[in-house]
Design a protein around this motif. Structure first.
Motif, PDB file in Angstrom:
ATOM      1  N   LEU A 184     -10.504   3.260   9.107  1.00 64.80           N
ATOM      2  CA  LEU A 184     -11.467   2.207   8.803  1.00 64.80           C
ATOM      3  C   LEU A 184     -10.789   0.846   8.729  1.00 64.80           C
ATOM      4  O   LEU A 184     -11.285  -0.155   9.238  1.00 64.80           O
ATOM      5  CB  LEU A 184     -12.174   2.537   7.485  1.00 64.80           C
ATOM      6  N   SER A 187      -9.827  -0.322  12.211  1.00 63.45           N
ATOM      7  CA  SER A 187     -10.972  -0.772  12.999  1.00 63.45           C
ATOM      8  C   SER A 187     -11.478  -2.118  12.547  1.00 63.45           C
ATOM      9  O   SER A 187     -11.912  -2.939  13.348  1.00 63.45           O
ATOM     10  CB  SER A 187     -12.093   0.279  12.929  1.00 63.45           C
ATOM     11  N   LEU A 188     -11.434  -2.354  11.211  1.00 62.77           N
ATOM     12  CA  LEU A 188     -11.905  -3.636  10.703  1.00 62.77           C
ATOM     13  C   LEU A 188     -10.935  -4.762  11.049  1.00 62.77           C
ATOM     14  O   LEU A 188     -11.346  -5.911  11.214  1.00 62.77           O
ATOM     15  CB  LEU A 188     -12.122  -3.560   9.193  1.00 62.77           C
ATOM     16  N   LYS A 225     -16.534   5.085  13.100  1.00 65.33           N
ATOM     17  CA  LYS A 225     -17.097   4.269  14.169  1.00 65.33           C
ATOM     18  C   LYS A 225     -18.558   3.920  13.880  1.00 65.33           C
ATOM     19  O   LYS A 225     -19.020   2.821  14.164  1.00 65.33           O
ATOM     20  CB  LYS A 225     -16.965   4.996  15.499  1.00 65.33           C
ATOM     21  N   GLU A 228     -18.624   1.189  11.404  1.00 63.91           N
ATOM     22  CA  GLU A 228     -18.294  -0.099  12.000  1.00 63.91           C
ATOM     23  C   GLU A 228     -19.510  -0.708  12.680  1.00 63.91           C
ATOM     24  O   GLU A 228     -19.779  -1.911  12.585  1.00 63.91           O
ATOM     25  CB  GLU A 228     -17.160   0.084  13.006  1.00 63.91           C
ATOM     26  N   ASN A 231     -21.764  -2.067  10.010  1.00 65.40           N
ATOM     27  CA  ASN A 231     -21.269  -3.347   9.490  1.00 65.40           C
ATOM     28  C   ASN A 231     -21.657  -4.500  10.406  1.00 65.40           C
ATOM     29  O   ASN A 231     -22.049  -5.582   9.949  1.00 65.40           O
ATOM     30  CB  ASN A 231     -19.750  -3.293   9.336  1.00 65.40           C
ATOM     31  N   GLN A 232     -21.547  -4.261  11.704  1.00 65.42           N
ATOM     32  CA  GLN A 232     -21.924  -5.308  12.641  1.00 65.42           C
ATOM     33  C   GLN A 232     -23.412  -5.607  12.559  1.00 65.42           C
ATOM     34  O   GLN A 232     -23.845  -6.764  12.651  1.00 65.42           O
ATOM     35  CB  GLN A 232     -21.539  -4.883  14.056  1.00 65.42           C
TER      36      GLN A 232
END
Length: 688
Positions: A184, A187-188, A225, A228, A231-232
């Motif tokens: 995580l 990826s961030l 994923k 993520e 979050n976007q």
């Protein structure tokens, strides 16, 4: 002149409404046409423009049979269609008569053991028919349906992961095994993480070893994923909300907007999401949300990994649930059974759960006798047929009491193949008769539509043949077979297999027999021996007819005349003798044969399929010559057989037997109550 039509129906204005058989109106191109009579001389008269319509109704018009689409090749005048339908070769009826035949009782096995020891047992009609039904019964009983625990266990082939299409290399799994927090964070931060292909994802999803550490890392990466992406989405929503609120109220800052979304949103990482879902959506949508986002809810602390039992389910509203079986019914804690069949509750015997098996016999499992495949299978099928469940199936008497029972079998031929039937199991065993020779047309309590012990006639006949088939085969022979057409020895229950046929047709000499090839009863004519002898032929014809029988030497026209007198079953047998006889019998196919369409399945490249009639198939039915009346055959009575029957044992007593003396009866006559004494006693009492 007749082609100038003025109306929408295509007829002249006068001709459309004219029904006069003697119309004399002059010919007018725009109004009427010539008045004519039918060219086939059926007697009808009409205007010329109505000729096409008249041909659709003219009784003398040549048209194909109404069953031409089903294979009938005949054409005839329309007035003969109704008569032709009675003998149309394409008008076929299938006999749907049903009868039942049950397994042999254990007390009646003496006759059935001796029945097949007779070398001529196939000449006995009831035995031949019983063997045919038994063959169909054994083929219909599948072993996996009755004994699923005795079926061979087939090992499923393992899917090769290395080098196979859609497989994932285990070494690559280990190389991709990352800590979820690290994944995580990476990826961030925008760091690259090695990505799986779609085939690798499918192979990972289908893998059964999901509990291993290698797979756990991959699952966590997949959920990371998804997080993520969420979050976007939140970031986009924040930007959009901020821009809208800034336009409406300049005092609202982006930080305040973010706080509102964190409080009122439905994302898995937002506080109070489960409480909001419980109020805003129904139970089905709530459960679906838990299924799709359960892992993320656990990671963000919205849902406990191991919740207490009382918090496993969330009910928006309570709804009644249909009780399909006893096992799907959960008994409430407040429920107490009230069993009406227990008369005295104080004397109820206390019950305990106990496993009962063969250990108390003191015999090892290897020493226990093996069960007979046929007897055990028929018993299980009969239990399922009449009772509707397997032997010793778990049965619930009420909501609290459940009787649990199991029945295990040990066969010599076990384990069985997955597609094995009872016929495959007993294929190498000696033939025995396991079903009764008596049939039953009026069935007992069971569903005949799916019964293994119900048999169908399923023979096809022309429409004019079917009444004679049903009368002679089912009404006369089959229903009266036991005790009438076939008379057996009265001591058959002891094992005597003697039988004799009592009836024959009144007009000709023939005997009834059962044909195993056709699976039906037929008449076998009694032919004198002189007809089997050869006939004399001229010397010039000896070379040509050296290899022919006496019947085949006859001219073709005479053979045609001979076969015109034969019934359908005889024509079918004669057509299989030689090519010559097949050609002779084909000349009477339209008069005595049946035709049906031969359907074939055609599959297309896109996966669809259709059924098409490719050709016509002709055949003769199994109908024998109709019998109007049956008479008794000239044969000795059954008493003559009883004189020499080996099962008839006489018991001769030479010692005297004591009988009541006449003097004692005279002395005791007053003790016996008679009708006269009763009447006199009643009259005397009434007078007093």
């Amino acid at each position: 002149m007749g082609k100038n039509r003025t109306t929408s129906s295509g007829l002249h204005s006068h001709c459309e409404k004219c029904y006069n058989q003697h119309c004399k109106i002059p010919i007018d191109i725009s109004n009427s046409c010539a008045f004519i009579s039918c060219r086939l001389n059926c007697g009808a008269a009409f205007h010329l423009c109505k000729e096409d319509e008249h041909r659709l109704l003219c009784p003398k018009e040549t048209v194909p049979c109404l069953n031409s689409g089903y294979g009938c090749p005949m054409t005839m005048t329309r007035q003969r269609l109704s008569k032709h339908l009675e003998v149309c070769p394409a008008s076929v009826i299938t006999c749907t008569l049903e009868w039942n035949r049950w397994p042999v009782n254990e007390a009646d096995t003496a006759f059935y053991r001796n029945a097949l020891q007779d070398p001529n047992y196939m000449s006995q009609m009831d035995l031949a028919m019983a063997l045919r039904d038994q063959k169909l019964l054994f083929s219909s009983i599948q072993m996996k349906t009755l004994f699923p625990e005795l079926i061979e266990k087939t090992e499923e082939p393992e899917v090769p992961l290395d080098g196979a299409v859609g497989g994932v290399d285990p070494e690559r799994w280990e190389s991709l095994n990352l800590n979820p927090e690290e994944m995580l964070e990476n990826s961030l931060n925008g760091e690259e993480v090695q990505e799986l292909t779609q085939e690798e994802r499918l192979a990972l999803a289908k893998s059964k070893n999901v509990a291993c550490l290698e797979n756990y890392g991959m699952w966590e990466r997949m959920f990371a994923k998804e997080k993520e992406g969420c979050n976007q989405t939140v970031k986009n929503l924040e930007d959009k909300s901020c821009s809208i609120k800034n336009k409406e109220d300049p005092r609202v800052t982006p930080q305040n907007s973010h706080d509102d979304i964190a409080i009122t949103g439905l994302a898995p990482w937002q506080d109070g999401v489960l409480d909001r879902l419980g109020k805003e959506v129904n139970v089905a949508e709530y459960n679906m949300y838990l299924v799709h986002n359960g892992c993320m809810l656990i990671n963000f602390g919205q849902l406990a990994a191991c919740t207490p039992k009382e918090k496993d389910f969330v009910y928006g509203n309570l709804e009644p649930i249909e009780v399909q079986t006893v096992r799907s019914f959960n008994v409430p804690k407040s429920y107490r059974a009230k069993r009406s069949h227990l008369k005295d509750p104080s004397q109820i015997v206390k019950k305990t759960h106990q496993n009962v098996d063969t250990s108390d016999l003191g015999i090892a499992i290897e020493e226990l006798p093996k069960a007979n495949e046929v007897e055990a299978t028929l018993l299980s099928a009969l239990e399922r047929e009449l009772k509707g469940h397997q032997i010793c199936e778990t049965v619930g008497t009420d909501g609290l009491y459940v009787d649990i029972g199991t029945q295990t079998y040990d066969f010599y031929s076990a384990p069985f193949n997955s597609d094995a039937s009872l016929a495959d199991v007993v294929e190498d065993q000696p033939q025995n008769l396991h079903v009764q020779i008596q049939t039953e047309c009026v069935t007992r309590r069971h569903n005949k539509s799916c019964s293994a012990f119900t048999y169908l006639c399923c023979h096809a006949f022309r429409r004019d043949e079917y009444p004679w088939h049903f009368r002679n085969v089912h009404g006369d022979i089959q229903s009266c077979l036991t005790g009438w057409f076939l008379q057996r020895c009265p001591l058959a229950y002891l094992g005597c297999t003697f039988s004799q046929k009592q009836f024959q047709p009144s007009k000709y000499q023939a005997t009834v027999s059962y044909d195993t090839d056709l699976s039906t009863f037929i008449l076998r004519p009694e032919v004198t021996a002189s007809l089997y002898k050869g006939v004399r032929i001229a010397n010039s014809d000896r070379k040509r007819a050296r290899n022919l029988d006496s019947l085949s030497r006859l001219p073709f026209e005479i053979l045609q005349h001979i076969v015109s007198f034969l019934d359908s079953v005889s024509l079918g047998r004669l057509s299989q003798v030689s090519q010559l006889m097949r050609e002779v019998c084909s000349t009477v196919l339209q008069q005595k044969g049946m035709v049906y369409l031969k359907w074939e399945k055609k599959t297309y490249s896109h996966g669809g399929f259709t059924w098409r009639a490719r050709k016509k198939a002709w055949e003769f039915s199994s109908l024998f010559s109709p019998v109007d009346k049956w008479v008794f055959d000239d044969m000795p009575p059954m008493a003559e057989h009883l004189k020499v029957c080996p099962f008839y044992q006489k018991e001769i007593r030479s010692e005297p037997v004591a009988l009541p003396g006449m003097t004692d009866l005279q002395e005791r006559r007053g003790e016996f109550q008679t009708l006269v004494n009763s009447v006199l006693t009643t009259i005397k009492a009434h007078r007093e």
